[in-house]
Design an enzyme around this catalytic site. Structure first.
Site, PDB file in Angstrom:
ATOM      1  N   GLU A 143       0.820  -1.208   0.000  1.00  0.00           N
ATOM      2  CA  GLU A 143       0.000   0.000   0.000  1.00  0.00           C
ATOM      3  C   GLU A 143       0.855   1.260   0.000  1.00  0.00           C
ATOM      4  O   GLU A 143       1.633   1.481   0.931  1.00  0.00           O
ATOM      5  CB  GLU A 143      -0.897   0.017   1.233  1.00  0.00           C
ATOM      6  N   ASP A 178      -5.527   2.923  -1.140  1.00  0.00           N
ATOM      7  CA  ASP A 178      -6.208   3.761  -0.155  1.00  0.00           C
ATOM      8  C   ASP A 178      -6.454   5.130  -0.783  1.00  0.00           C
ATOM      9  O   ASP A 178      -5.509   5.853  -1.098  1.00  0.00           O
ATOM     10  CB  ASP A 178      -5.348   3.877   1.102  1.00  0.00           C
ATOM     11  N   GLN A 206      -9.441   1.359   0.367  1.00  0.00           N
ATOM     12  CA  GLN A 206      -9.759   1.958   1.659  1.00  0.00           C
ATOM     13  C   GLN A 206     -10.163   3.411   1.439  1.00  0.00           C
ATOM     14  O   GLN A 206      -9.733   4.045   0.462  1.00  0.00           O
ATOM     15  CB  GLN A 206      -8.576   1.875   2.625  1.00  0.00           C
ATOM     16  N   GLU A 246     -11.481   3.117   6.816  1.00  0.00           N
ATOM     17  CA  GLU A 246     -10.339   3.373   7.697  1.00  0.00           C
ATOM     18  C   GLU A 246     -10.283   4.867   8.002  1.00  0.00           C
ATOM     19  O   GLU A 246      -9.391   5.585   7.549  1.00  0.00           O
ATOM     20  CB  GLU A 246      -9.037   2.898   7.041  1.00  0.00           C
TER      21      GLU A 246
END
Length: 273
Positions: A143, A178, A206, A246
């Site tokens: 990530e 993300d 995310q 998140e």
């Protein structure tokens, strides 16, 4: 509308950690993720998942000394034995929790370290870890993180992550995208969804509001539009990943979940030619 997973490291902080599973299920979540499971016995976590009817979607491999500021070991020469021991521990937890994805954090680049040496270490560790995870059917994720929240983190850009996954050519090594980090570092989020999801290299998404990392109904990203883009792209390419929530709730988690309905896309986003 995407399949949302509650991140129990950030959501439901008004409850003790083990009580967060039931709280997430009561609010309609079907999957959960969190940073690390290692402070709790795997059978206890597994029981909580079963009792709540939840899927364990994702957790992170051991990051080194988190309290001292370490954020992963994968790119750190000289820490290979610790990295391998941590990966084996993570795979044991994954087997007991029925979790098919583990995020492998790259780490903070040491001051003065040669980037090429770090990159070589990163590749070798990911290659070894993916070989260990493959027989168990576990995907490893990398990530990119933004440099504002994670100064010095080795992996920062989507193109960097995708190039590495392509280079290594490992079937169970994917990207964790993300959108909070992507917006802060690069922007152009909708086009990155359209570019990268159809490649098959993105396994997990995310979300959080930008810049304060609160609920996605706050800040500079238009998640109603982005969810419509995601639905459109997923329908075209068959993407079926989870979207991890998140973010840091502004108040009690349950009270702030109205965004799931409010941001539901009314119609497909306009397709690019």
């Amino acid at each position: 509308m995407p399949r949302f997973a509650a991140n129990l490291s950030m959501l439901y902080g008004e409850h003790g950690f083990l009580q967060r599973f039931a709280a997430a299920a009561a609010d309609g979540f079907e999957g959960v993720e969190y940073l690390f499971p290692y402070a709790w016995a795997a059978p206890e976590l597994s029981q909580r998942l079963r009792d709540a009817g939840l899927t364990q979607v994702l957790f992170n491999a051991p990051p080194g000394d988190w309290e001292a500021g370490e954020r992963g070991l994968a790119c750190l020469p000289g820490r290979e034995a610790e990295f391998r021991a941590g990966m084996l521990q993570a795979l044991d937890y994954a087997a007991q929790l029925g979790c098919a994805q583990i995020h492998v954090m790259a780490g903070i680049a040491p001051a003065g370290a040669a980037p090429a040496q770090l990159a070589d270490c990163y590749r070798a560790n990911l290659h070894w870890a993916a070989r260990q995870a493959a027989p168990a059917g576990v995907q490893l994720l990398i990530e990119p993180l933004n440099a504002r929240d994670f100064p010095g983190y080795f992996l920062t850009h989507q193109a960097q992550a995708h190039a590495l996954v392509q280079e290594l050519g490992l079937a169970n090594l994917k990207v964790q995208m993300d959108l909070y980090h992507c917006q802060i570092t690069e922007g152009d989020v909708a086009m990155k969804i359209r570019r990268y999801l159809p490649t098959g290299r993105v396994a997990h998404l995310q979300i959080a509001g930008v810049p304060a990392r609160h609920e996605p109904d706050e800040g500079e990203l238009d998640y109603r539009y982005l969810f419509a883009v995601l639905d459109d792209v997923a329908a075209q390419c068959g993407w079926r990943g989870w979207v991890g929530c998140e973010y840091r709730p502004r108040a009690a988690t349950s009270a702030g979940l109205a965004w799931r309905r409010a941001l539901s896309p009314a119609a497909p986003a306009e397709r690019m030619p």
